[in-house]
Enzyme design. Structure first.
Site, short mmCIF file in Angstrom:
data_model
loop_
_atom_site.label_atom_id
_atom_site.label_comp_id
_atom_site.label_asym_id
_atom_site.label_seq_id
_atom_site.Cartn_x
_atom_site.Cartn_y
_atom_site.Cartn_z
NE ARG A 78 -79.89 -2.83 24.49
CZ ARG A 78 -79.58 -3.63 23.57
NH1 ARG A 78 -79.43 -4.93 23.88
NH2 ARG A 78 -79.17 -3.13 22.45
CD GLN A 123 -46.51 -7.66 24.09
OE1 GLN A 123 -45.61 -8.26 23.55
NE2 GLN A 123 -46.31 -6.80 24.70
CG ASN A 143 -49.04 -4.54 25.95
OD1 ASN A 143 -48.81 -5.56 26.30
ND2 ASN A 143 -48.37 -4.12 25.20
NE ARG A 179 -49.03 3.96 33.12
CZ ARG A 179 -48.46 3.23 34.09
NH1 ARG A 179 -47.30 2.61 33.83
NH2 ARG A 179 -49.11 2.96 35.09
CG HIS A 216 -42.15 4.37 26.83
ND1 HIS A 216 -42.91 3.90 27.95
CD2 HIS A 216 -41.15 5.13 27.63
CE1 HIS A 216 -42.76 4.21 28.92
NE2 HIS A 216 -41.65 5.03 29.11
CE LYS A 257 -46.24 0.61 21.77
NZ LYS A 257 -45.70 1.59 22.98
CG HIS A 308 -47.50 5.76 22.38
ND1 HIS A 308 -47.83 5.05 23.43
CD2 HIS A 308 -48.56 6.37 21.89
CE1 HIS A 308 -49.28 5.32 23.67
NE2 HIS A 308 -49.69 5.90 22.85
CE1 TYR A 360 -48.52 -0.84 24.89
CE2 TYR A 360 -50.10 -0.05 26.34
CZ TYR A 360 -48.91 -0.58 26.32
OH TYR A 360 -48.02 -0.55 27.22
CG ASP A 395 -41.62 7.35 31.61
OD1 ASP A 395 -40.81 6.68 31.00
OD2 ASP A 395 -42.59 7.02 31.78
#
Length: 183
Positions: free
Chosen positions: A23, A46, A48, A58, A61, A70, A117, A130, A166
């Site tokens: 499945r 939090q 995201n 990305r 940061h 994270k 990261h 994350y 960036d």
């Protein structure tokens, strides 16, 4: 579940148990007690989710103050994920660790507080998730140039798609020492 501490202290590669059958599959992506038993005893405040196309990079940061740990994973597609040590007085300051995360391999990476990261999408697109140990504070956000030659990350792309922010990011040595001196 297998948890492996990588070369940078605190950076963990997590390989959850995946139960596959005709499945599809099932896996537990977070259980406070189980993860704490494996050395990841943190509070997440939090979650995201980002969607990106092939070649989008990305990062790198970070937040200071209010650093974020994270727990990152990929729900669709594949990325090359990177953590860069920005911890004050760390023997590995400016060093990086990179791993491939995908929906197929089910791996997670824990990037602790005190690290920058970033990731680049290596599949057609990717849905990236994350969990964060601290809320987003725009006034505390910092960024390090993705191709800083002193960090020398071996990215699997040579011409990534970048945001304007960036693309204009400073090199690590150009950033105020207070801004990058974390934890």
């Amino acid at each position: 579940m297998t948890v492996t501490e990588l070369s940078l202290s605190g950076v963990l590669l997590i390989e959850p148990d995946v139960y596959r059958d005709g499945r599809g599959y099932f896996m537990e992506t977070w259980n406070r007690q189980t993860y704490a038993e494996h050395g990841l005893d943190v509070d997440f405040v939090q979650d995201n989710l980002s969607f990106s196309k092939h070649g989008v990079l990305r990062g790198l940061h970070f937040q200071n103050p209010y650093p974020q740990g994270k727990l990152v994973s990929v729900l669709r597609g594949e990325v090359f994920d990177v953590a860069v040590d920005l911890r004050a007085n760390s023997d590995t300051f400016g060093s990086w660790e990179g791993v491939t995360l995908s929906a197929n391999n089910g791996r997670q990476l824990y990037v602790p507080e005190g690290f920058a990261h970033g990731f680049v999408v290596t599949s057609a697109d990717a849905l990236f998730h994350y969990k964060c140990t601290n809320a987003y504070h725009p006034e505390a956000e910092g960024i390090v140039r993705w191709d800083d030659p002193e960090i020398d990350i071996t990215w699997p792309v040579s011409d990534p798609v970048l945001s304007d922010r960036d693309a204009a990011a400073p090199r690590l040595r150009e950033i105020d020492a207070f801004q990058t001196s974390m934890v």
